[in-house]
Design a protein around this motif. Structure first.
Motif, PDB file in Angstrom:
ATOM      1  N   GLY A   1      -1.457 -38.520  25.929  1.00  0.00           N
ATOM      2  CA  GLY A   1      -0.712 -39.012  27.126  1.00  0.00           C
ATOM      3  C   GLY A   1       0.905 -38.632  26.952  1.00  0.00           C
ATOM      4  N   HIS A   2       1.227 -38.782  25.539  1.00  0.00           N
ATOM      5  CA  HIS A   2       2.825 -38.452  25.324  1.00  0.00           C
ATOM      6  C   HIS A   2       2.988 -36.995  25.605  1.00  0.00           C
ATOM      7  CE1 HIS A   2       6.559 -39.649  23.650  1.00  0.00           C
ATOM      8  NE2 HIS A   2       6.605 -38.354  23.344  1.00  0.00           N
ATOM      9  N   LEU A   3       2.034 -36.002  25.271  1.00  0.00           N
ATOM     10  CA  LEU A   3       2.342 -34.645  25.397  1.00  0.00           C
ATOM     11  C   LEU A   3       2.122 -34.299  26.619  1.00  0.00           C
ATOM     12  CD1 LEU A   3       3.262 -32.165  23.427  1.00  0.00           C
ATOM     13  CD2 LEU A   3       0.928 -31.604  23.654  1.00  0.00           C
ATOM     14  N   GLU A   4       1.141 -34.862  27.401  1.00  0.00           N
ATOM     15  CA  GLU A   4       0.743 -34.523  28.934  1.00  0.00           C
ATOM     16  C   GLU A   4       2.081 -34.815  29.814  1.00  0.00           C
ATOM     17  OE1 GLU A   4      -1.843 -32.859  31.395  1.00  0.00           O
ATOM     18  OE2 GLU A   4      -1.966 -33.183  29.096  1.00  0.00           O
ATOM     19  N   THR A   5       2.803 -35.864  29.515  1.00  0.00           N
ATOM     20  CA  THR A   5       3.756 -36.418  30.331  1.00  0.00           C
ATOM     21  C   THR A   5       5.298 -35.770  29.645  1.00  0.00           C
ATOM     22  OG1 THR A   5       4.123 -38.439  28.923  1.00  0.00           O
ATOM     23  CG2 THR A   5       2.727 -38.556  31.232  1.00  0.00           C
ATOM     24  N   ARG A   6       5.200 -35.058  28.673  1.00  0.00           N
ATOM     25  CA  ARG A   6       6.353 -34.162  28.032  1.00  0.00           C
ATOM     26  C   ARG A   6       5.803 -32.908  27.710  1.00  0.00           C
ATOM     27  NH1 ARG A   6       8.012 -39.484  26.876  1.00  0.00           N
ATOM     28  NH2 ARG A   6      10.302 -39.849  26.877  1.00  0.00           N
ATOM     29  N   PRO A   7       5.364 -32.305  28.704  1.00  0.00           N
ATOM     30  CA  PRO A   7       4.687 -30.806  28.276  1.00  0.00           C
ATOM     31  C   PRO A   7       5.875 -29.832  27.624  1.00  0.00           C
ATOM     32  CG  PRO A   7       4.969 -30.969  30.772  1.00  0.00           C
ATOM     33  CD  PRO A   7       5.244 -32.201  30.036  1.00  0.00           C
ATOM     34  N   VAL A   8       7.329 -30.178  27.868  1.00  0.00           N
ATOM     35  CA  VAL A   8       8.295 -29.454  27.260  1.00  0.00           C
ATOM     36  C   VAL A   8       8.086 -29.384  25.742  1.00  0.00           C
ATOM     37  CG1 VAL A   8      10.081 -31.185  27.269  1.00  0.00           C
ATOM     38  CG2 VAL A   8      10.866 -28.778  27.308  1.00  0.00           C
ATOM     39  N   ILE A   9       7.771 -30.619  25.091  1.00  0.00           N
ATOM     40  CA  ILE A   9       7.712 -30.433  23.586  1.00  0.00           C
ATOM     41  C   ILE A   9       6.692 -29.364  23.085  1.00  0.00           C
ATOM     42  CG2 ILE A   9       6.507 -31.828  21.711  1.00  0.00           C
ATOM     43  CD1 ILE A   9       7.550 -34.431  23.264  1.00  0.00           C
ATOM     44  N   TRP A  10       5.478 -29.459  23.891  1.00  0.00           N
ATOM     45  CA  TRP A  10       4.438 -28.185  23.459  1.00  0.00           C
ATOM     46  C   TRP A  10       5.139 -26.729  23.898  1.00  0.00           C
ATOM     47  CZ3 TRP A  10       0.377 -26.886  20.953  1.00  0.00           C
ATOM     48  CH2 TRP A  10      -0.500 -25.731  21.408  1.00  0.00           C
ATOM     49  N   GLN A  11       5.919 -26.651  24.795  1.00  0.00           N
ATOM     50  CA  GLN A  11       6.442 -25.218  24.910  1.00  0.00           C
ATOM     51  C   GLN A  11       7.309 -24.774  24.054  1.00  0.00           C
ATOM     52  OE1 GLN A  11       7.908 -26.532  29.085  1.00  0.00           O
ATOM     53  NE2 GLN A  11       5.596 -26.554  29.882  1.00  0.00           N
ATOM     54  N   ARG A  12       8.346 -25.794  23.630  1.00  0.00           N
ATOM     55  CA  ARG A  12       9.318 -25.584  22.778  1.00  0.00           C
ATOM     56  C   ARG A  12       8.696 -25.315  21.355  1.00  0.00           C
ATOM     57  NH1 ARG A  12      14.218 -29.175  21.812  1.00  0.00           N
ATOM     58  NH2 ARG A  12      14.710 -28.869  24.057  1.00  0.00           N
ATOM     59  N   TYR A  13       7.792 -26.200  20.978  1.00  0.00           N
ATOM     60  CA  TYR A  13       6.984 -25.861  19.627  1.00  0.00           C
ATOM     61  C   TYR A  13       6.212 -24.490  19.642  1.00  0.00           C
ATOM     62  CZ  TYR A  13       2.857 -25.503  16.999  1.00  0.00           C
ATOM     63  OH  TYR A  13       1.933 -24.810  15.982  1.00  0.00           O
ATOM     64  N   ARG A  14       5.653 -23.878  20.696  1.00  0.00           N
ATOM     65  CA  ARG A  14       5.152 -22.845  21.009  1.00  0.00           C
ATOM     66  C   ARG A  14       6.148 -21.639  20.640  1.00  0.00           C
ATOM     67  NH1 ARG A  14      -0.295 -22.118  20.222  1.00  0.00           N
ATOM     68  NH2 ARG A  14      -0.785 -20.868  21.927  1.00  0.00           N
ATOM     69  N   ALA A  15       7.216 -21.701  21.438  1.00  0.00           N
ATOM     70  CA  ALA A  15       8.134 -20.673  21.171  1.00  0.00           C
ATOM     71  C   ALA A  15       8.547 -20.638  19.891  1.00  0.00           C
ATOM     72  CB  ALA A  15       9.333 -21.012  22.121  1.00  0.00           C
ATOM     73  N   GLU A  16       8.891 -21.718  19.204  1.00  0.00           N
ATOM     74  CA  GLU A  16       9.581 -21.874  17.924  1.00  0.00           C
ATOM     75  C   GLU A  16       8.595 -21.445  16.983  1.00  0.00           C
ATOM     76  OE1 GLU A  16      12.746 -25.130  18.637  1.00  0.00           O
ATOM     77  OE2 GLU A  16      10.856 -25.759  17.889  1.00  0.00           O
ATOM     78  N   ALA A  17       7.511 -21.630  16.853  1.00  0.00           N
ATOM     79  CA  ALA A  17       6.326 -21.516  16.185  1.00  0.00           C
ATOM     80  C   ALA A  17       6.283 -19.915  16.215  1.00  0.00           C
ATOM     81  CB  ALA A  17       5.087 -22.037  16.250  1.00  0.00           C
ATOM     82  N   GLY A  18       6.056 -19.208  17.269  1.00  0.00           N
ATOM     83  CA  GLY A  18       5.989 -17.911  17.475  1.00  0.00           C
ATOM     84  C   GLY A  18       7.260 -17.145  16.820  1.00  0.00           C
ATOM     85  N   GLN A  19       8.357 -17.620  17.046  1.00  0.00           N
ATOM     86  CA  GLN A  19       9.484 -16.758  16.271  1.00  0.00           C
ATOM     87  C   GLN A  19       9.484 -16.997  14.874  1.00  0.00           C
ATOM     88  OE1 GLN A  19      12.597 -18.939  18.151  1.00  0.00           O
ATOM     89  NE2 GLN A  19      12.351 -18.057  20.092  1.00  0.00           N
ATOM     90  N   LEU A  20       8.885 -17.999  14.400  1.00  0.00           N
ATOM     91  CA  LEU A  20       8.929 -18.492  12.741  1.00  0.00           C
ATOM     92  C   LEU A  20       7.821 -17.689  12.283  1.00  0.00           C
ATOM     93  CD1 LEU A  20      10.105 -22.146  13.033  1.00  0.00           C
ATOM     94  CD2 LEU A  20      11.091 -20.271  11.736  1.00  0.00           C
ATOM     95  N   THR A  21       6.532 -17.612  12.969  1.00  0.00           N
ATOM     96  CA  THR A  21       5.453 -16.756  12.447  1.00  0.00           C
ATOM     97  C   THR A  21       5.771 -15.323  12.211  1.00  0.00           C
ATOM     98  OG1 THR A  21       4.345 -17.255  14.391  1.00  0.00           O
ATOM     99  CG2 THR A  21       3.569 -18.749  12.806  1.00  0.00           C
ATOM    100  N   ALA A  22       6.326 -14.962  13.198  1.00  0.00           N
ATOM    101  CA  ALA A  22       6.667 -13.283  13.012  1.00  0.00           C
ATOM    102  C   ALA A  22       7.682 -13.245  11.923  1.00  0.00           C
ATOM    103  CB  ALA A  22       7.500 -13.008  14.353  1.00  0.00           C
ATOM    104  N   ALA A  23       8.721 -14.105  11.970  1.00  0.00           N
ATOM    105  CA  ALA A  23       9.685 -13.860  10.715  1.00  0.00           C
ATOM    106  C   ALA A  23       8.804 -13.871   9.533  1.00  0.00           C
ATOM    107  CB  ALA A  23      10.772 -14.898  10.876  1.00  0.00           C
TER     108      ALA A  23
END
Length: 423
Positions: free
Chosen positions: A93-115
């Motif tokens: 429920g928390h992530l469903e009502t705050r999807p920006v948390i997931w979006q930001r995590y995905r973007a940051e994880a993408g940059q870091l895994t590339a690094a």
């Protein structure tokens, strides 16, 4: 490492999940409450349910688990276990009502895994040392091996692991969340992401979790005695996320007439879903398991996910006496081909909460619409009732549990002195 193989192996079927539930229910009250925090190692899991791979994919549902436990025990007796089930619901429920948390995590994880993949600097070296279990911290290195070999860790070990990763090894939490999401057979977008954030002091502002040597010694029965752990856990900081948004509204009426049923790893118990008056004439199955990470997802995770999908497709096709098609990918092209093959313009599917499957749905829904195909998601009443209470801390949902159970018609047999049925 292959002795006691059965206690480490998860069979990806509903039957295996139900068997595990039946075996666990007698110990869901006092025994669970008093023993659940101990991690006796991968071959000694009788003190916990080990149902998470099954409920994460909904081979068995939260409602079924709660009904089984509360058919035998009162809510008061089984409170600790019931709360654990609702923690999963709360995180959803928390992530469903705050999807920006997931979006930001995905973007940051993408940059870091590339690094860490492309470079050979300090971060990449430290990351490899951690993920190869070469830190010299006895428990951490053992948990890395256990995670890679079994796809599972005890809940307490998950917290210690995340704490050591963040506060002792000083590695980015997003890289840790990505690592466990790739390796947990029960890896769930909400539980995984938000648990890491909770340990880091981001979920509940300033509230961190510090792994302590004496705590690890005590709850692992002296199997580990780690040296050199961080003495403090100072909360991480981040730019504000903004407030919660309302739960996404879905069309009230389900389609009628001939439809296809699309199954994904998010919900593999279509038998207990209400698809209205739709006539399901064909079943399709596709997973987004490879989308968990930019890096390679564990073979154990892929095998369980694909096996669970196949088990459900086979059962559903048999129950409805309809054909079942395994799609090559969760894509607009594959779904459109499936629809053409069966003369369909509508596909129904169990709701996908925030995560890789929902991301794929967002991408393909408009593309399918251009082809004249409607993709319609159906959300369970259990989720619709509970998720709006996940916007703040867990306590707000915890207070609602008796009402949510009553609304869902779950449990109550033990309170009236009756011995409840298991299913």
């Amino acid at each position: 490492m292959s002795s006691h193989h059965n206690s480490r192996t998860f069979e990806p079927t509903r039957a295996a999940g139900l068997a595990r539930l039946v075996a666990f229910v007698p110990s869901a009250a006092q025994a669970y409450a008093s023993g659940r925090n101990s991690d006796h190692g991968p071959d000694q899991r009788r003190n916990v349910s080990v149902l998470s791979p099954y409920v994460r994919h909904r081979l068995i549902t939260e409602a079924e688990i709660l009904d089984a436990v509360l058919g035998r025990f009162s809510l008061h007796s089984a409170e600790k276990f019931v709360h654990e089930v609702y923690w999963r619901t709360y995180f959803k429920g928390h992530l469903e009502t705050r999807p920006v948390i997931w979006q930001r995590y995905r973007a940051e994880a993408g940059q870091l895994t590339a690094a860490v993949s492309e470079r050979s600097g300090g971060l990449a070296k430290a990351y490899r040392t951690a993920t190869e279990g070469r830190t010299g911290i006895d428990c951490f290195d053992a948990w890395v091996e256990e995670l890679i070999e079994t796809g599972y860790l005890h809940n307490h070990a998950r917290m210690w692991f995340a704490s050591i990763w963040i506060f002792t090894l000083k590695l980015p939490w997003q890289l840790g969340a990505d690592f466990t999401f790739r390796h947990f057979i029960d890896g769930d977008p909400a539980s995984n992401t938000l648990s890491w954030r909770w340990v880091a002091g981001l979920h509940t502002k300033g509230k961190t979790y510090l792994a302590r040597r004496d705590n690890i010694v005590g709850y692992t029965g002296g199997r580990f005695a780690p040296e050199g752990l961080a003495k403090e856990a100072i909360a991480l900081d981040e730019p504000p996320m903004g407030g919660a948004q309302p739960l996404q509204a879905l069309p009230r009426a389900m389609p009628t007439g001939r439809v296809g049923l699309l199954l994904t790893e998010e919900d593999l118990h279509p038998d207990s879903m209400d698809f209205g008056h739709a006539e399901i004439v064909a079943v399709a199955g596709a997973s987004a398991v490879s989308e968990r990470s930019p890096l390679e997802v564990s073979g154990l995770v892929t095998a369980f996910t694909e096996g669970a999908l196949q088990d459900t497709m086979d059962r559903t096709a048999k129950r409805l006496s309809v054909p079942a098609d395994r799609l090559a990918s969760l894509s607009a092209v594959c779904i459109a081909d499936f629809c053409r093959a069966h003369g369909l313009d509508t596909v129904v599917t169990p709701y996908a909460p925030v995560g890789p499957v929902a991301d794929e749905f967002a991408r393909i829904t408009a593309v399918l619409a251009k082809d004249g195909i409607t993709l319609r998601q159906a959300r369970r009443p259990f989720d619709s009732a509970a998720w709006p209470h996940g916007t703040r801390g867990f306590f707000a949902m915890k207070e609602r549990i008796p009402d949510l159970l009553a609304e869902a018609g779950i449990g109550g047999a033990a309170d009236s002195g009756e011995q409840g049925r298991l299913f």
